[in-house]
Design a protein around this motif. Structure first.
Motif, PDB file in Angstrom:
ATOM      1  N   MET A   1       0.844  -1.174   0.000  1.00  0.00           N
ATOM      2  CA  MET A   1       0.000   0.000   0.000  1.00  0.00           C
ATOM      3  C   MET A   1       0.894   1.243   0.000  1.00  0.00           C
ATOM      4  SD  MET A   1      -3.100   1.032   2.540  1.00  0.00           S
ATOM      5  CE  MET A   1      -2.271   1.317   4.068  1.00  0.00           C
ATOM      6  N   THR A   2       0.687   2.127  -0.941  1.00  0.00           N
ATOM      7  CA  THR A   2       1.463   3.346  -1.062  1.00  0.00           C
ATOM      8  C   THR A   2       0.740   4.486  -0.354  1.00  0.00           C
ATOM      9  OG1 THR A   2       2.265   2.608  -3.202  1.00  0.00           O
ATOM     10  CG2 THR A   2       2.507   4.945  -2.691  1.00  0.00           C
ATOM     11  N   ARG A   3       1.485   5.185   0.516  1.00  0.00           N
ATOM     12  CA  ARG A   3       0.912   6.339   1.197  1.00  0.00           C
ATOM     13  C   ARG A   3       1.282   7.597   0.431  1.00  0.00           C
ATOM     14  NH1 ARG A   3       2.725   6.606   7.254  1.00  0.00           N
ATOM     15  NH2 ARG A   3       4.443   7.546   6.120  1.00  0.00           N
ATOM     16  N   LYS A   4       0.330   8.517   0.343  1.00  0.00           N
ATOM     17  CA  LYS A   4       0.616   9.817  -0.240  1.00  0.00           C
ATOM     18  C   LYS A   4       1.162  10.703   0.874  1.00  0.00           C
ATOM     19  CE  LYS A   4      -1.251  13.756  -2.600  1.00  0.00           C
ATOM     20  NZ  LYS A   4      -2.435  14.540  -2.887  1.00  0.00           N
ATOM     21  N   ILE A   5       2.305  11.308   0.644  1.00  0.00           N
ATOM     22  CA  ILE A   5       2.918  12.185   1.630  1.00  0.00           C
ATOM     23  C   ILE A   5       2.849  13.614   1.104  1.00  0.00           C
ATOM     24  CG2 ILE A   5       5.038  12.770   2.839  1.00  0.00           C
ATOM     25  CD1 ILE A   5       5.725   9.818   2.854  1.00  0.00           C
ATOM     26  N   SER A   6       2.197  14.476   1.878  1.00  0.00           N
ATOM     27  CA  SER A   6       2.050  15.878   1.499  1.00  0.00           C
ATOM     28  C   SER A   6       3.089  16.733   2.196  1.00  0.00           C
ATOM     29  CB  SER A   6       0.655  16.375   1.884  1.00  0.00           C
ATOM     30  OG  SER A   6      -0.333  15.628   1.226  1.00  0.00           O
ATOM     31  N   LYS A   7       3.350  17.898   1.634  1.00  0.00           N
ATOM     32  CA  LYS A   7       4.274  18.863   2.211  1.00  0.00           C
ATOM     33  C   LYS A   7       3.517  20.144   2.515  1.00  0.00           C
ATOM     34  CE  LYS A   7       8.086  17.294  -0.654  1.00  0.00           C
ATOM     35  NZ  LYS A   7       9.084  17.692  -1.659  1.00  0.00           N
ATOM     36  N   PHE A   8       3.919  20.811   3.613  1.00  0.00           N
ATOM     37  CA  PHE A   8       3.407  22.149   3.855  1.00  0.00           C
ATOM     38  C   PHE A   8       4.430  22.937   4.659  1.00  0.00           C
ATOM     39  CE2 PHE A   8       2.189  20.122   7.756  1.00  0.00           C
ATOM     40  CZ  PHE A   8       2.061  21.124   8.711  1.00  0.00           C
ATOM     41  N   THR A   9       4.324  24.248   4.598  1.00  0.00           N
ATOM     42  CA  THR A   9       5.277  25.128   5.254  1.00  0.00           C
ATOM     43  C   THR A   9       4.662  25.677   6.531  1.00  0.00           C
ATOM     44  OG1 THR A   9       6.177  25.760   3.121  1.00  0.00           O
ATOM     45  CG2 THR A   9       6.621  27.239   4.960  1.00  0.00           C
ATOM     46  N   VAL A  10       5.483  25.784   7.565  1.00  0.00           N
ATOM     47  CA  VAL A  10       5.038  26.366   8.830  1.00  0.00           C
ATOM     48  C   VAL A  10       5.902  27.590   9.104  1.00  0.00           C
ATOM     49  CG1 VAL A  10       4.828  25.985  11.313  1.00  0.00           C
ATOM     50  CG2 VAL A  10       4.367  24.120   9.736  1.00  0.00           C
TER      51      VAL A  10
END
Length: 56
Positions: free
Chosen positions: A1-10
């Motif tokens: 199972m492939t997980r989608k990994i998101s990016k965001f800036t803090v």
């Protein structure tokens, strides 16, 4: 199972980030993994109080 990994800036003050990185290192984690652990704990507590979060 492939997980989608998101990016965001803090955006955060330098002192807070330095202290956060110190705590992460103390816990033998990267700052990213430390934040992920805290987010998961927060979600668990939220769901205990308000019910499971379900997306359509």
């Amino acid at each position: 199972m492939t997980r989608k990994i998101s990016k965001f800036t803090v955006r955060v003050e330098d002192e807070i980030l330095k202290k956060f990185c110190y705590v992460a290192e103390y816990n033998a984690r990267s700052a990213n993994k430390e934040l992920e652990v805290l987010m998961k704990r927060h979600i668990v507590e939220f769901e205990k109080a308000y019910g499971k979060i379900i997306f359509d």
